[in-house]
Design an enzyme around this catalytic site. Sequence first.
Site, mmCIF file in Angstrom:
data_model
loop_
_atom_site.group_PDB
_atom_site.id
_atom_site.type_symbol
_atom_site.label_atom_id
_atom_site.label_comp_id
_atom_site.label_asym_id
_atom_site.label_seq_id
_atom_site.Cartn_x
_atom_site.Cartn_y
_atom_site.Cartn_z
ATOM 1 N N CYS A 56 0.863 -1.181 0.000
ATOM 2 C CA CYS A 56 0.000 0.000 0.000
ATOM 3 C C CYS A 56 0.903 1.235 0.000
ATOM 4 O O CYS A 56 1.833 1.320 0.822
ATOM 5 C CB CYS A 56 -0.895 0.002 1.237
ATOM 6 S SG CYS A 56 -1.855 1.531 1.420
ATOM 7 N N ASP A 63 -0.119 -6.112 0.285
ATOM 8 C CA ASP A 63 -1.355 -6.500 -0.386
ATOM 9 C C ASP A 63 -1.077 -7.781 -1.157
ATOM 10 O O ASP A 63 -0.003 -7.943 -1.743
ATOM 11 C CB ASP A 63 -1.822 -5.410 -1.354
ATOM 12 C CG ASP A 63 -2.284 -4.157 -0.630
ATOM 13 O OD1 ASP A 63 -3.031 -4.297 0.355
ATOM 14 O OD2 ASP A 63 -1.900 -3.060 -1.051
#
Length: 165
Positions: A56, A63
């Site tokens: 992120c 992620d």
Amino acid sequence: MAGRLDEDLKDVTLLGNQNTKYLFEYSPKILEVFDNNHPNRDYFVKFNCPEFTSLCPKTGQPDFATIYISYIPEQRMVESKSLKLYLFSFRNHGDFHEDCMNVIMNDLIKLMDPRYIEVWGKFTPRGGISIDPYCNYGRPGTKYEQMADYRMMNHDLYPETIDNR
């Protein structure tokens, strides 16, 4: 038809290389291509990539996603080990899900100049929400441009059961 000659594979340097270096920073330069031996016909090549990770850009949190890459080749095709290493290079790359998918698609278009390509990321939920960005491209002025429009309008008509995340 006989298999490929060594001359046909001169630009494929990563496949079979026992000294593979994994890059932890985004690098499209690692991508390699080989010639499409069947440029006179349309066919799909699909990669299922269940171990994609990025960061992120705001929080630095990891992620995770499964990425689906499908394309109709023209003259060049991406070599799968180089694609694996390229996707791995996103490991410490900070970008939003939507940006990652578009960057991947743009890099592959630049590399191969395919007739058609689509990239679909299915990210695991964060904060109770999963994000599944989809992007595609069809060569302008051809039937593949119309195909891209059609697939974009119809790509997710059937809600899925989220049981793989």
